[in-house]
Enzyme design. Sequence first.
Site, mmCIF file in Angstrom:
data_model
loop_
_atom_site.group_PDB
_atom_site.id
_atom_site.type_symbol
_atom_site.label_atom_id
_atom_site.label_comp_id
_atom_site.label_asym_id
_atom_site.label_seq_id
_atom_site.Cartn_x
_atom_site.Cartn_y
_atom_site.Cartn_z
ATOM 1 N N ASN A 168 0.800 -1.227 0.000
ATOM 2 C CA ASN A 168 0.000 0.000 0.000
ATOM 3 C C ASN A 168 0.836 1.282 0.000
ATOM 4 O O ASN A 168 0.386 2.322 -0.459
ATOM 5 C CB ASN A 168 -1.010 0.007 1.155
ATOM 6 C CG ASN A 168 -0.374 -0.214 2.504
ATOM 7 O OD1 ASN A 168 0.800 -0.582 2.622
ATOM 8 N ND2 ASN A 168 -1.150 0.000 3.560
ATOM 9 N N TYR A 169 2.064 1.199 0.527
ATOM 10 C CA TYR A 169 2.998 2.337 0.468
ATOM 11 C C TYR A 169 4.380 1.795 0.105
ATOM 12 O O TYR A 169 5.318 1.857 0.906
ATOM 13 C CB TYR A 169 3.039 3.085 1.800
ATOM 14 C CG TYR A 169 1.771 3.842 2.104
ATOM 15 C CD1 TYR A 169 1.594 5.156 1.675
ATOM 16 C CD2 TYR A 169 0.723 3.237 2.804
ATOM 17 C CE1 TYR A 169 0.421 5.852 1.940
ATOM 18 C CE2 TYR A 169 -0.450 3.921 3.074
ATOM 19 C CZ TYR A 169 -0.595 5.226 2.644
ATOM 20 O OH TYR A 169 -1.762 5.907 2.904
ATOM 21 N N GLU A 186 5.539 -3.941 11.796
ATOM 22 C CA GLU A 186 4.188 -3.403 11.925
ATOM 23 C C GLU A 186 3.288 -4.305 11.104
ATOM 24 O O GLU A 186 3.484 -4.460 9.898
ATOM 25 C CB GLU A 186 4.148 -1.959 11.427
ATOM 26 C CG GLU A 186 2.824 -1.268 11.738
ATOM 27 C CD GLU A 186 1.845 -1.360 10.586
ATOM 28 O OE1 GLU A 186 0.913 -2.208 10.657
ATOM 29 O OE2 GLU A 186 1.999 -0.606 9.620
ATOM 30 N N ARG A 238 -5.269 0.789 4.440
ATOM 31 C CA ARG A 238 -4.237 1.393 5.287
ATOM 32 C C ARG A 238 -4.257 0.717 6.638
ATOM 33 O O ARG A 238 -5.315 0.442 7.200
ATOM 34 C CB ARG A 238 -4.489 2.893 5.452
ATOM 35 C CG ARG A 238 -4.416 3.675 4.152
ATOM 36 C CD ARG A 238 -5.014 5.071 4.247
ATOM 37 N NE ARG A 238 -4.623 5.759 5.476
ATOM 38 C CZ ARG A 238 -5.446 6.027 6.479
ATOM 39 N NH1 ARG A 238 -6.723 5.640 6.420
ATOM 40 N NH2 ARG A 238 -5.027 6.660 7.540
ATOM 41 N N CYS A 239 -3.079 0.451 7.175
ATOM 42 C CA CYS A 239 -3.005 -0.190 8.489
ATOM 43 C C CYS A 239 -3.652 0.670 9.559
ATOM 44 O O CYS A 239 -4.207 0.155 10.529
ATOM 45 C CB CYS A 239 -1.543 -0.467 8.858
ATOM 46 S SG CYS A 239 -0.760 -1.710 7.818
ATOM 47 N N THR A 240 -3.564 2.005 9.393
ATOM 48 C CA THR A 240 -4.125 2.907 10.385
ATOM 49 C C THR A 240 -5.516 3.404 10.010
ATOM 50 O O THR A 240 -5.987 4.393 10.560
ATOM 51 C CB THR A 240 -3.196 4.120 10.599
ATOM 52 O OG1 THR A 240 -2.964 4.755 9.340
ATOM 53 C CG2 THR A 240 -1.878 3.710 11.216
ATOM 54 N N GLU A 278 -9.694 -7.590 9.972
ATOM 55 C CA GLU A 278 -9.288 -6.388 9.245
ATOM 56 C C GLU A 278 -9.641 -6.539 7.767
ATOM 57 O O GLU A 278 -9.017 -7.332 7.063
ATOM 58 C CB GLU A 278 -7.788 -6.181 9.418
ATOM 59 C CG GLU A 278 -7.241 -4.915 8.803
ATOM 60 C CD GLU A 278 -5.732 -4.783 8.955
ATOM 61 O OE1 GLU A 278 -5.245 -3.650 8.858
ATOM 62 O OE2 GLU A 278 -5.051 -5.805 9.156
#
Length: 496
Positions: free
Chosen positions: A169-170, A264, A297-299, A391
């Site tokens: 994703n990034y 992470e 996104r993880c966040t 998730e």
Amino acid sequence: MAGTGVFEEIIDGDVYKYYSEGEWRKSSSGKSVAIINPTTRKTHYKVQACTQVEVNKVMEVAKTAQKAWAKTPLWKRAELLHKAAALLKEHREPIAECLVKEIAKPAKDAVIEVVRSGDLISYTAEEGVRLLGEGKFLVSDSFPGNERTKYCLTSKIPLGVVLAIPPFNYPVNLAVSKIAPALIAGNSLVLKPPTQGAVAALHMVHCFHLAGFPKGLISCVTGKGSEIGDFLTMHPGVNCISFTGGDTGIAISKKAGMVPLQMELGGKDACIVLEDADLDLVAANIVKGGFSYSGQRCTAVKVVLVMELVADSLVEKVNAKLAKLTVGPPEDDCDITPVVTESSANFIEGLVMDAKEKGATFCQEYQREGNLIWPLLLDHVRPDMRIAWEEPFGPVLPVIRINSIEEGIHHCNASNFGLQGCVFTRDIVKAIMISDAMETGTVQINSAPARGPDHFPFQGLKDSGIGSQGITNSINMMTKVKSTVINLPSPSYTMG
């Protein structure tokens, strides 16, 4: 355009090369790995399928290059990082193009990721000079029973070879967040980019190549995880692993042995909303936090825990904002774009169908075309539904109505994840009390979860990760303390 101009040497025909010993190379395997465009669901790029023999060579060269790099003056390391940052920003358009085609990131957001990555590299160079340029001086008589007969000098030294594994994703930003701290600290770096995002990462690596870093200091190997994944993470030449991703990280941690880890591994970030919250602010942050980059996104906000008294009003406000989101291809800068793979879309759909079977309220009609899933808010979600705990990594957000603060905290803390969370209230005392009670690495007060700014500490509890990221924390993690003790024949005191 990707693969043209200064980037011509990184591609051979229609297959992108891997990077080793300061050169762009073709794999001896003669095989390639296809990268599927999430929008068209057709092969868009191809990368080399590196072999274990090639990985061994990369590790051998990285070890040799690191020894020389550790002797390079700190200011010189910083100077080269600043050059790489400038080149990355200069060539942001072709790199952003790769992000659009590989991971369906909206065009505007793709450019922002590249520019942000350049800023991260420059900040790391400056922070590294300050942090690594300092040491400690200790004297022995501060501990009971000792005279001042020992002087201890401590400094930070590199770990050796750092293996960096960023997520899809990034693939640029989360790569440089590992690369820059490793290099400023005097380490060498081996990058294994994700398959989706590999070509953007290869373009980024070429900017480091153009900056003039020593040969062998930076390597980038591509290929199937089934063939070189475990081989990389268990390689005896690796001295540190920095990984961002999912369940794979847990498997790596069990096999890594004594190698320092920075990981992470995702989150189920809870958003707790109290009765006194500014609901317009909450709704804006839920839509931004839960649906930007299609929730990948993880966040991202992953579950809303709202007090029953204000739930109807909040859901209405969120639905009104969701109705204004644009849905379509990333080239058109749509708010909601296709999720990264068909398997991801299928997983998200499985969570949605489970919630439907168990009676969740669908605030919008569920729509899907290929990998494209329209934004969906699920109200009246209960703890027996999978979406309450798993998730989705997609544009689907569950709302659980609660009757007390304690109920919200309990749901948050019952999760296996503990990356971030947020609480919305006008009562700062309640906000602090709830923040202290939430078992997450970070709690945002009156804002959606976010990893940045990139120099802030970023860490997860429980299955969300090991160690802490953020520029300063990453530099510290990728070094170890070295002590030199000077023994004096008799006590010596300053001005004594």
